[in-house]
Motif scaffolding. Sequence first.
Motif, PDB file in Angstrom:
ATOM      1  N   ALA A  89     -82.680 -20.586 -44.091  1.00  0.00           N
ATOM      2  CA  ALA A  89     -82.922 -22.028 -44.103  1.00  0.00           C
ATOM      3  C   ALA A  89     -82.644 -22.564 -42.701  1.00  0.00           C
ATOM      4  N   SER A  90     -83.173 -23.735 -42.407  1.00  0.00           N
ATOM      5  CA  SER A  90     -82.913 -24.332 -41.097  1.00  0.00           C
ATOM      6  C   SER A  90     -81.508 -24.917 -41.076  1.00  0.00           C
ATOM      7  N   ALA A  91     -80.932 -24.994 -39.871  1.00  0.00           N
ATOM      8  CA  ALA A  91     -79.591 -25.561 -39.732  1.00  0.00           C
ATOM      9  C   ALA A  91     -79.569 -27.002 -40.223  1.00  0.00           C
ATOM     10  N   GLU A  92     -80.650 -27.749 -39.950  1.00  0.00           N
ATOM     11  CA  GLU A  92     -80.714 -29.146 -40.387  1.00  0.00           C
ATOM     12  C   GLU A  92     -80.759 -29.240 -41.914  1.00  0.00           C
ATOM     13  N   TYR A  93     -81.524 -28.358 -42.545  1.00  0.00           N
ATOM     14  CA  TYR A  93     -81.613 -28.385 -44.006  1.00  0.00           C
ATOM     15  C   TYR A  93     -80.239 -28.106 -44.619  1.00  0.00           C
ATOM     16  N   LEU A  94     -79.543 -27.113 -44.101  1.00  0.00           N
ATOM     17  CA  LEU A  94     -78.235 -26.766 -44.657  1.00  0.00           C
ATOM     18  C   LEU A  94     -77.224 -27.875 -44.432  1.00  0.00           C
ATOM     19  N   ALA A  95     -77.326 -28.557 -43.291  1.00  0.00           N
ATOM     20  CA  ALA A  95     -76.412 -29.672 -43.035  1.00  0.00           C
ATOM     21  C   ALA A  95     -76.648 -30.805 -44.027  1.00  0.00           C
ATOM     22  N   ASP A  96     -77.904 -31.024 -44.401  1.00  0.00           N
ATOM     23  CA  ASP A  96     -78.239 -32.126 -45.316  1.00  0.00           C
ATOM     24  C   ASP A  96     -78.011 -31.767 -46.779  1.00  0.00           C
ATOM     25  N   HIS A  97     -78.228 -30.498 -47.156  1.00  0.00           N
ATOM     26  CA  HIS A  97     -78.232 -30.124 -48.576  1.00  0.00           C
ATOM     27  C   HIS A  97     -77.111 -29.159 -48.955  1.00  0.00           C
ATOM     28  N   GLY A  98     -76.353 -28.714 -47.999  1.00  0.00           N
ATOM     29  CA  GLY A  98     -75.262 -27.799 -48.280  1.00  0.00           C
ATOM     30  C   GLY A  98     -75.690 -26.345 -48.236  1.00  0.00           C
ATOM     31  N   VAL A  99     -74.715 -25.466 -48.005  1.00  0.00           N
ATOM     32  CA  VAL A  99     -74.973 -24.033 -47.928  1.00  0.00           C
ATOM     33  C   VAL A  99     -74.728 -23.415 -49.300  1.00  0.00           C
TER      34      VAL A  99
END
Length: 309
Positions: free
Chosen positions: A180-190
């Motif tokens: 996943a993109s770093a931005e996606y993980l920052a917004d939606h959690g890991v």
Amino acid sequence: MADLPPRRVDPRTIRADDLRYLLAVSGSRNRSAAAAALGVDASTVSRRIRALEQALGVPLVRQGPTGWELTDAGRAVAETARGIETAVDGAIRAVTGTAGDALRGNVRITSPDAFGTYFVAPALVRLRAAHPGLTVELLTATRELSVHQSGYDLAIAVGTPLGGRLVSEPISEYALGFYASAEYLADHGVPATVDDVRDHPIIWYVDSLLQVGQLDLDKHLPGVTPRFMSTNVFAQVEATLAGGGVGLLPAFVADRHPGLRRVLRREVDVRLGYSLAAHRDRVTDPVVRALRDAVIGEVRARRSELLPA
């Protein structure tokens, strides 16, 4: 020659030079390219092929989706006729004292998109550098090969190609993982577990158009349903980079993108395999052997990309 129907053929009606025309078509699969290689016009190629078909009493070529294709009888006749090329090369060596470039003509290899782009293409460039007389064609598509498919000299496939008239060998496994993109993980959690992944849009192939059994997601991750689907792995990568969700991507593709982060590395490590295949009547051809060696050499030199630690 066992595929030819039993009938009497008068050898006096067969012109050896017509066999050279069949060989040119076998190598190029294109009437214009064959004509250029022979130094004649395209209508002459058609006329000489039809004359050979009439003399033998069987169809030798047919129009396929990507150009002219040899029939089973055509492949059998062409394979036998390759001795003509050997004789011509021998005559040139006898006069000039040089061996010349043993590999020449037009050759075609098919491969899945990503493997063809990152592994087959550089292998073909190096092969051409050693044999400038070769013209190479690389067709990329993720599909399952069967004995009924034609129009290629060598094929790479996911899994093991089907059919007794195909000679295949495994060349390497490759790893896939969740990215996943770093931005996606920052917004939606890991996601911390595979169960957590079910709360995220999964990026994968189009189920209804999937042509490779090994790419059936349910075989590897039961219950995980993709929400963004594409038939092209590069589109899957771009969708993942754009924040479209979590992509199950080949590591050798995803690891090229610093903007992607692998998650659940230990929990999800899917392994699939690439195989190399050729029709049984082509495996002894020097060009096919050279193609095979070039691809396998590329894989051996870069196996760590396919199976990262």
